[in-house]
Enzyme design. Structure first.
Site, mmCIF file in Angstrom:
data_model
loop_
_atom_site.group_PDB
_atom_site.id
_atom_site.type_symbol
_atom_site.label_atom_id
_atom_site.label_comp_id
_atom_site.label_asym_id
_atom_site.label_seq_id
_atom_site.Cartn_x
_atom_site.Cartn_y
_atom_site.Cartn_z
ATOM 1 N N GLU A 128 6.627 7.889 41.782
ATOM 2 C CA GLU A 128 5.789 6.748 42.188
ATOM 3 C C GLU A 128 5.363 6.847 43.660
ATOM 4 O O GLU A 128 4.255 6.442 44.013
ATOM 5 C CB GLU A 128 6.546 5.441 41.930
ATOM 6 C CG GLU A 128 6.695 5.172 40.423
ATOM 7 C CD GLU A 128 7.617 4.009 40.115
ATOM 8 O OE1 GLU A 128 8.818 4.101 40.491
ATOM 9 O OE2 GLU A 128 7.165 3.014 39.523
ATOM 10 N N GLU B 148 12.756 6.531 33.637
ATOM 11 C CA GLU B 148 13.399 5.218 33.596
ATOM 12 C C GLU B 148 13.780 4.790 32.187
ATOM 13 O O GLU B 148 14.831 4.189 31.967
ATOM 14 C CB GLU B 148 12.483 4.161 34.223
ATOM 15 C CG GLU B 148 12.395 4.212 35.739
ATOM 16 C CD GLU B 148 11.365 5.197 36.273
ATOM 17 O OE1 GLU B 148 10.883 6.052 35.496
ATOM 18 O OE2 GLU B 148 11.038 5.123 37.470
HETATM 19 N N1 T1G Z 1 20.807 7.943 41.953
HETATM 20 C C1 T1G Z 1 22.034 8.209 42.448
HETATM 21 N N2 T1G Z 1 22.698 9.336 42.173
HETATM 22 C C2 T1G Z 1 22.105 10.232 41.377
HETATM 23 C C3 T1G Z 1 20.816 10.017 40.834
HETATM 24 C C4 T1G Z 1 20.165 8.809 41.163
HETATM 25 N N3 T1G Z 1 18.949 8.532 40.685
HETATM 26 N N4 T1G Z 1 20.492 11.090 40.093
HETATM 27 C C5 T1G Z 1 21.522 11.929 40.173
HETATM 28 N N5 T1G Z 1 22.495 11.421 40.938
HETATM 29 C C6 T1G Z 1 23.779 12.046 41.285
HETATM 30 C C7 T1G Z 1 24.624 12.293 40.058
HETATM 31 O O1 T1G Z 1 25.383 11.154 39.710
HETATM 32 C C8 T1G Z 1 25.491 13.442 40.528
HETATM 33 O O2 T1G Z 1 26.501 12.928 41.350
HETATM 34 C C9 T1G Z 1 24.546 14.256 41.421
HETATM 35 O O3 T1G Z 1 23.502 13.333 41.794
HETATM 36 C C10 T1G Z 1 23.913 15.440 40.736
HETATM 37 O O4 T1G Z 1 23.327 15.006 39.506
HETATM 38 C C11 T1G Z 1 11.641 1.661 40.887
HETATM 39 C C12 T1G Z 1 14.298 2.447 40.712
HETATM 40 C C13 T1G Z 1 17.973 14.525 39.115
HETATM 41 C C14 T1G Z 1 17.587 15.811 36.993
HETATM 42 O O5 T1G Z 1 16.874 8.327 36.132
HETATM 43 O O6 T1G Z 1 18.066 12.938 35.709
HETATM 44 O O7 T1G Z 1 13.365 5.381 40.139
HETATM 45 O O8 T1G Z 1 28.408 13.597 39.961
HETATM 46 O O9 T1G Z 1 24.855 16.293 37.955
HETATM 47 O O10 T1G Z 1 21.984 18.296 36.405
HETATM 48 O O11 T1G Z 1 11.082 3.080 39.092
HETATM 49 O O12 T1G Z 1 20.603 13.792 37.916
HETATM 50 O O13 T1G Z 1 27.745 14.944 41.938
HETATM 51 O O14 T1G Z 1 28.721 12.663 42.234
HETATM 52 O O15 T1G Z 1 22.799 15.093 37.099
HETATM 53 O O16 T1G Z 1 20.948 18.957 38.643
HETATM 54 C C15 T1G Z 1 16.184 6.840 38.383
HETATM 55 C C16 T1G Z 1 18.493 10.534 37.088
HETATM 56 C C17 T1G Z 1 14.834 6.381 37.968
HETATM 57 C C18 T1G Z 1 17.036 10.348 37.349
HETATM 58 C C19 T1G Z 1 19.571 16.305 38.490
HETATM 59 N N6 T1G Z 1 16.316 8.262 38.305
HETATM 60 N N7 T1G Z 1 18.967 11.836 37.453
HETATM 61 O O17 T1G Z 1 20.323 16.849 37.454
HETATM 62 O O18 T1G Z 1 22.604 17.157 38.574
HETATM 63 S S1 T1G Z 1 14.714 4.668 38.145
HETATM 64 C C20 T1G Z 1 16.718 8.896 37.195
HETATM 65 C C21 T1G Z 1 18.776 12.939 36.714
HETATM 66 C C22 T1G Z 1 13.726 4.455 39.470
HETATM 67 C C23 T1G Z 1 11.937 2.961 40.174
HETATM 68 C C24 T1G Z 1 13.349 3.040 39.722
HETATM 69 C C25 T1G Z 1 19.490 14.177 37.136
HETATM 70 C C26 T1G Z 1 18.644 15.188 37.930
HETATM 71 P P1 T1G Z 1 27.947 13.558 41.395
HETATM 72 P P2 T1G Z 1 23.453 15.868 38.175
HETATM 73 P P3 T1G Z 1 21.472 17.913 37.754
#
Ligand code: T1G
Ligand code: NAD
Length: 692
Positions: free
Chosen positions: A105, A125
């Site tokens: 975004e 999301e």
């Molecule tokens: N927030 C906080 N921590 C996160 C995170 C996030 N969004 N994404 C990953 N982590 C942490 C995860 O817990 C782990 O921590 C480490 O990063 C590595 O992740 C308004 C508000 C990016 C493809 O849904 O899909 O934006 O275990 O083991 O396999 O619209 O993580 O090491 O302590 O998964 O390389 C929110 C979620 C959208 C994406 C990487 N975002 N993340 O994968 O590593 S909502 C998501 C992923 C939003 C707006 C709203 C995957 C990855 P730890 P990992 P990976």
């Protein structure tokens, strides 16, 4: 200026870089610092253009999940993005790694977008039960059209650089140096009017294409609410003013954030990341293994081989004789052919993967590998003989794993010299597709062997759950209780299709009887025969599967099982209904009508009760691990969070009362788990155990 965002400069271009490891999530500190940085660049006379980039491995994974469910703190991301868009100086976003959610975004607020060749963009999301909440549902349709936008928002799938360029989501793909090329692009925009998506109209959709996409999203939602809200909001990009629709988007985002579905999906997201972290293994060093051996190239062995080849391992695949070996290699090639036919793989990749495969009938070749996985027939005598043979052939340090579904791993460990190197690696069929692996720790398995199992699962991009030894481990043990209830209900007046429809209504991908037809009733039959010797007369048992199998109703492969199959099309079989009715009448059980809720409650309570036993016995260490097994191995809907999370939400008192009724009705077929009773009485939840 906070450290989570840095500003540097290339002449008249300011580079604003987000640096918030591990994934540059847009936490409150990042939003604040990003806003400050953009505003500062606006006010500096020496700055004439701006690049927004990310430090480290990824642009940003979007909203900070650890802030979800808490009161939102200013500045809010939609406002930050609106400020970016309004900038009089051109802003270019430089995407690399993953630009997800809020990260995507931010880019939609910028005036131009450039990405690395291997970059990925998405609005995931919906996978957390949410919608984009910072303008994504409104700007994306304006940029790429409503049909493509709905596709991305409702599925949450990520697109690569080339597709992004094709659909107009990016303006350029960086050839060699993202930062330099982004700066050049920003510079080229100096002095021009900058396009603002929010001021543009969404291009009209072709009505048929739009309707087809809406139909698809409706069809694939299967009980999930977020994709349906996506249809609504993307539609609004065509009919409402940007500001009005953006306010609606924000409202929908917060409504979804507090929904049970989002809570459940976030529970699964964090469970997936926690399951591999085990304090008791913190001092165990996993082995670094790049070459593995597999014995048996049947259904499982061939799938396991593909899973390892795809992850870049060398694989030595052993079969009993030349013709079985040839059949096994054909199975492996067949799986690759299927990937090619469906366009998921090109031929060069297939050739490269198969070059890592070494098929052989010589067991001695396994001595070169670091881990040997046996996937031979489910027959204890054969497996014990194999363990002895491996004891003679392998160096004493080589790890040995069994893929058995039900056989006793302790007995196998007894037969292998050096039982501390022995573990279970229980893959699910088809093994190259299914995400789950149960890593089974037998009594003498070393922490190093368990840690290696977990590390290997990670390399395979699978989700690993550690389990102790018991009949069926976590998943099949719960499945057995689930199935038993299904068959008990047949004895009390229900029909297979009623149960299947009820469970599909609950969100299971496929009803239990349809699943059994697909897998083959002979599997259940063989297991029943094996357990017959230990079954006591006071145990409630419904022998309907025996009847069906003995009549040749083996399931889909025989054209008939619980259902009839005509060219793959399933229909109810009156003959089966008659068998069930006759058995039910003879059972002496009271007959009744079941509605969907009765069926769902009984099945879920049986799963939860068995899960509580598994936890109580220490077979699983944490309740969320049981949830992962059911979601990733058995099609339990992720949006219900798995059985243990679901039970916490509906209340353990309710589950306990269903379990107590079951115990009275089923006698030895159902015993209430002491842990369930304990938690319900003390008004605690399974999640409270995990928190300790
Ligand atoms: N927030 C906080 N921590 C996160 C995170 C996030 N969004 N994404 C990953 N982590 C942490 C995860 O817990 C782990 O921590 C480490 O990063 C590595 O992740 C308004 C508000 C990016 C493809 O849904 O899909 O934006 O275990 O083991 O396999 O619209 O993580 O090491 O302590 O998964 O390389 C929110 C979620 C959208 C994406 C990487 N975002 N993340 O994968 O590593 S909502 C998501 C992923 C939003 C707006 C709203 C995957 C990855 P730890 P990992 P990976
Ligand atoms: P399968 O019958 O398809 O394959 C077994 C293969 O092992 C055959 O190709 C056979 O030739 C080979 N084999 C037998 N003895 C051998 C020996 N001594 N040396 C070398 N090869 C030998 O069986 P499958 O369905 O792939 O199951 C294999 C194992 O995986 C079993 O323990 C089963 O319980 C387990 N498992 C199966 C599933 C499933 O859904 N099929 C799921 C999880 C685990």
């Amino acid at each position: 200026m906070s450290e989570v965002v840095r500003i540097s400069r290339e002449g008249e271009v300011a580079i604003v870089e987000i640096d918030n490891p591990p994934v540059n999530a847009t936490s409150q500190a990042v939003r604040r610092a990003l806003l400050d940085a953009v505003q500062r660049a606006q006010s500096e006379s020496e700055t004439r253009a701006i690049v927004i980039a990310g430090a480290g491995r990824t642009f940003t994974a979007g909203g900070d999940i650890s802030e979800f469910g808490k009161p939102p703190r200013e500045p809010h991301l939609p406002d930050v993005i609106n400020r970016i868009e309004e900038s009089g100086k051109p802003i270019v976003v430089a995407w690399h790694g993953t630009a997800l959610g809020g990260g995507c975004e931010i880019g939609l607020g910028a005036h131009k977008r450039i990405i690395t060749k291997d970059g990925l963009i998405g609005l995931p999301e919906v996978k957390l039960g949410l919608l984009p909440g910072a303008g994504g549902t409104q700007r994306l349709p304006r940029l790429i059209g409503p049909v493509a936008a709905l596709d991305l928002i409702a599925t949450g799938r990520m697109v690569g650089a080339e597709e992004a360029l094709r659909i107009g989501l990016v303006d350029a793909i960086a050839e060699t140096d993202l930062r330099r090329e982004a700066v050049a692009l920003a510079r080229s925009l100096i002095g021009q009017m900058q396009p603002r998506l929010s001021l543009q109209a969404t291009p009209a959709a072709e009505p048929e294409a739009w309707q087809a996409m809406v139909d698809r999203v409706n069809r694939e939602a299967k009980g999930r609410i977020a994709p349906l809200r996506a249809i609504e909001l993307v539609s609004q990009s065509l009919t409402l003013a940007f500001g009005v629709a953006q306010a609606n988007e924000r409202r929908a985002f917060f409504e979804l954030m507090s929904s049970d579905q989002s809570l459940a999906l976030r529970h699964i997201f964090s469970a997936e990341r926690e399951t591999g972290k085990r304090p008791e293994l913190s001092s165990a060093r996993p082995r670094d293994i790049s070459h593995i051996g597999i014995i048996g190239a049947g259904t499982m062995g061939s799938g396991i081989a593909v899973a390892f080849l795809d992850a870049g391992f060398r694989v030595t695949l052993v079969e009993a004789d030349e013709s079985a070996l040839q059949a096994g290699v054909e199975r492996v090639s067949g799986l690759y052919q299927r990937s090619i036919r469906s366009g998921r793989m090109d031929d060069a990749t297939r050739v490269a993967r198969l070059a890592l495969l070494n098929p052989t009938t010589e067991m001695a070749k396994l001595a070169e590998t670091g881990l040997v996985i046996e996937a031979v027939f489910e027959d204890m005598a054969i497996k014990l003989e194999l363990m002895k043979q491996l004891g003679r052939l392998l160096p004493a340090s080589t790890l040995v794993a069994s893929n058995t579904s039900y056989l006793d791993l302790e007995q196998m460990a007894d037969a292998l010299p050096g039982p501390e190197r022995f573990l279970g690696l229980h893959f699910f069929s088809p093994a190259h597709v299914m995400k789950l692996v149960e890593v089974v720790r037998a009594r003498r398995t070393s922490p190093e062997a368990v840690a290696t199992g977990l590390a290997i699962a990670r390399k395979l991009k699978k989700i690993a759950v550690v389990t102790g030894v018991c009949e069926g481990f976590i998943g099949n043990r719960i499945l057995a209780k689930f199935r038993a209830q299904c068959e008990f209900m047949l004895e009390e007046g229900a029909l297979p299709r009623e149960i299947d429809i009820a469970m599909e209504g609950f969100g299971l991908a496929m009803g239990p009887f349809a699943v059994q037809d697909l897998a083959g009733l002979d599997i259940a039959y063989a297991r029943r025969k094996r357990l017959a010797a230990t079954r006591t007369p006071d145990e409630r048992d419904v022998p309907l599967v025996d009847r069906l199998v003995e009549e040749g109703r083996l399931g889909q492969k025989a054209g008939r099982g619980w259902y009839l199959y005509d060219n793959g099309k399933r229909s109810a079989d009156p003959a089966v209904d008659a068998i069930i009715r006759m058995h039910a009448a003879g059972s002496g059980r009271p007959q009744r009508n079941f509605n969907a809720a009765d069926i769902q409650n009984r099945i879920v309570a049986a799963m939860v009760n068995e899960g509580a036993k598994i936890l109580g016995e220490g077979i699983a260490a944490r309740a969320f691990e049981i949830d992962l097994v059911l979601v990733h191995g058995y099609g339990f809907p992720a949006w219900r969070g798995g059985p243990m999370h679901y039970a916490d939400r509906v209340g353990l008192k309710n589950i306990l009362s269903i379990a107590k009724t079951a115990a009275m009705r089923d006698g030895k077929g159902f015993e209430v788990a002491p842990l369930l009773e304990d938690l319900a009485q003390s008004q605690r939840r399974f999640a409270d155990l995990d928190a300790n």
